[in-house]
Design an enzyme around this catalytic site. Structure first.
Site, mmCIF file in Angstrom:
data_model
loop_
_atom_site.group_PDB
_atom_site.id
_atom_site.type_symbol
_atom_site.label_atom_id
_atom_site.label_comp_id
_atom_site.label_asym_id
_atom_site.label_seq_id
_atom_site.Cartn_x
_atom_site.Cartn_y
_atom_site.Cartn_z
ATOM 1 N N LYS A 35 0.826 -1.039 -0.021
ATOM 2 C CA LYS A 35 -0.037 -0.158 0.170
ATOM 3 C C LYS A 35 0.848 1.277 0.052
ATOM 4 O O LYS A 35 2.125 1.358 0.314
ATOM 5 C CB LYS A 35 -0.859 -0.103 1.187
ATOM 6 C CG LYS A 35 -0.290 0.135 2.538
ATOM 7 C CD LYS A 35 -1.234 -0.218 3.725
ATOM 8 C CE LYS A 35 -0.529 -0.403 5.356
ATOM 9 N NZ LYS A 35 -1.169 -0.722 6.182
ATOM 10 N N TYR A 256 17.122 29.611 10.458
ATOM 11 C CA TYR A 256 15.811 30.257 10.982
ATOM 12 C C TYR A 256 15.556 30.180 12.333
ATOM 13 O O TYR A 256 15.954 29.382 12.982
ATOM 14 C CB TYR A 256 14.627 29.991 10.490
ATOM 15 C CG TYR A 256 14.458 30.101 8.818
ATOM 16 C CD1 TYR A 256 14.210 31.554 8.577
ATOM 17 C CD2 TYR A 256 14.320 29.290 7.951
ATOM 18 C CE1 TYR A 256 13.954 31.762 7.129
ATOM 19 C CE2 TYR A 256 14.249 29.687 6.640
ATOM 20 C CZ TYR A 256 14.075 30.667 6.145
ATOM 21 O OH TYR A 256 13.944 31.334 4.881
HETATM 22 C C1 LIG Z 1 -0.531 -1.753 6.696
HETATM 23 C C2 LIG Z 1 -0.996 -2.951 7.346
HETATM 24 C C3 LIG Z 1 -0.473 -4.155 7.614
HETATM 25 C C4 LIG Z 1 1.184 -4.111 7.374
HETATM 26 O O1 LIG Z 1 1.601 -3.624 8.538
HETATM 27 P P1 LIG Z 1 3.206 -3.304 8.726
HETATM 28 O O2 LIG Z 1 3.217 -2.767 10.271
HETATM 29 O O3 LIG Z 1 3.879 -2.331 8.097
HETATM 30 O O4 LIG Z 1 3.717 -4.523 8.961
HETATM 31 C C5 LIG Z 1 -0.839 -5.388 7.912
HETATM 32 N N1 LIG Z 1 -2.099 -5.521 7.915
HETATM 33 C C6 LIG Z 1 -3.077 -4.452 7.675
HETATM 34 C C7 LIG Z 1 -4.382 -4.495 7.900
HETATM 35 C C8 LIG Z 1 -2.448 -3.291 7.081
HETATM 36 O O5 LIG Z 1 -3.305 -2.062 7.181
#
Ligand SMILES: *Cc1c(COP(=O)(O)O)cnc(C)c1O
Length: 372
Positions: A35, A256
């Site tokens: 994702k 800054y």
């Molecule tokens: C993003 C996600 C994962 C992966 O999580 P990580 O901590 O990056 O391993 C697994 N299951 C779901 C439902 C997620 O949304």
């Protein structure tokens, strides 16, 4: 001459990290999470390192489509399921599995005219209280789904809130296992942290683990353990160069707000990276960087296009010197963990890798797969 900032993706590191996940959960299939454009690495670039995956988990149908265009014919799961009824058509066409987390998604499926019945993952809210049916409502949702001609196979999914923390997974695991105990179907519960920490635990009956962050070389439970402790390699290097220098004397200030004051003579380098490149503004004096592979530190505030670093500890550093913001120095092999930089800015590696800005060119150090 383009500005010297660059994000380099290392598919070989992703391949290595995937192997580490396999060792941690030898009996499970790996549903690699890509994702958010593969956590900022780019689906195409990450895919090159993930060819040994058993499946992929994505958030959006467009990401599933890209994987199919790369000729991935294996499983793809939509982690949050569909967002509206007409998405189901594309699920059918792409052969994508989807999560069912609410009654509305069951209604949509019941009204969907599909030639090919779908495989769905029924989601339990086992305690995180984001998506999913509560344990009390889970079995009636199952019964409804099970009666639909549109459904071919039902698997079970839940998500842990504290796999990387002191609370652990027991309270959620117990509910999930109890409620699904006599239901036929595959189960999926472990994210990266749960896979690394509990992957070998016999109680975690996990047909599919869902590793994300670990594939990209960040330790899910930093700072309790580091990427090095887990044997992970960074999948992304954010690098740039020194584009200017200053010589400071005692009392001179930097950037800054004049938040840093020199207490003696020092060499300062200005580097081509800022918060408009995705580097967190919450980092500041003391955050580590690598200059010519040697650890140095930020001075003063991060600005939009520039950051100042202390060149005093780096012999010979000056105009044009290589700077690594996180990842691996291409010339020396020295590594600066993204987790360490994130912690200095009060955040996590996840956010940094996902936030690399569109103006930063991204390249892979391996040839990319061809699109169909
Ligand atoms: C993003 C996600 C994962 C992966 O999580 P990580 O901590 O990056 O391993 C697994 N299951 C779901 C439902 C997620 O949304």
């Amino acid at each position: 001459m383009p500005r010297p900032i660059l994000a380099t993706i290392h598919p070989q590191a992703i391949r290595h990290n995937l192997e580490r996940v396999r060792q941690a959960a030898p009996d499970a299939k790996l549903m690699c999470v890509t994702k958010a454009n593969a956590y900022g690495h780019g689906v195409e670039r990450a895919f090159e390192g993930l060819r040994a995956a058993d499946g992929f988990a994505v958030l959006e149908l467009a990401e599933a489509q890209r994987l199919r265009q790369l000729d991935w014919r294996g499983p793809i799961l939509l982690l949050e399921g569909v967002f509206e009824v007409r998405d189901l058509e594309l699920c059918s066409r792409l052969g994508v599995w989807h999560t069912i987390h609410c009654d509305e998604q069951i209604d949509w499926l019941a009204g969907h005219k599909t030639q090919v019945p779908h495989r769905v993952f029924l989601k339990m809210n086992s305690g995180m209280n984001r998506l999913g049916f509560t344990p009390e409502r889970f079995r009636s949702a199952y019964a409804r789904l099970n009666a639909l001609p549109q459904v071919e196979e039902i698997s079970f999914i839940t998500h842990f809130s504290d796999a990387d923390g002191v609370r652990g997974i027991d309270h959620q695991l117990q509910v999930f296992m109890e409620v699904t105990a006599d239901l036929p179907g595959e189960r999926s519960d472990c994210n990266s942290a749960a896979t690394l920490i509990f992957g070998g635990d016999a109680r975690v009956r996990n047909d599919w683990v869902r590793p994300g962050i670990v594939l990209y070389g960040s330790a899910p439970d930093y700072p309790a353990r580091t990427a090095d402790d887990w044997g992970l390699q960074p999948a992304m290097t954010l690098s740039t160069k020194v584009i200017g220098t200053q010589t400071l004397k005692a009392g001179d200030t930097v950037g800054y707000g004049s938040t840093f004051t020199a207490d003696g003579p020092m060499q300062l380098g200005v580097i081509a990276c800022g918060y408009a490149d995705g580097y967190p503004r919450s980092c500041g004096t003391g955050t580590p960087v690598l200059v010519n592979g040697v650890r140095a530190r930020l001075l003063g505030r991060v600005s939009m296009d520039m950051i100042c670093v202390d060149l005093t500890p780096v012999p010979g550093a000056g105009m044009g010197s290589e700077v690594v913001l996180w990842g691996q120095s291409p010339t020396t092999g020295a590594v600066l963990s993204i987790d360490e930089v994130a912690a200095a800015g009060g955040t996590v590696g996840y956010e940094l890798m996902c936030a690399v800005a569109p103006r930063v060119p991204v390249v892979s150090d391996e040839a990319l797969p061809a699109c169909k």
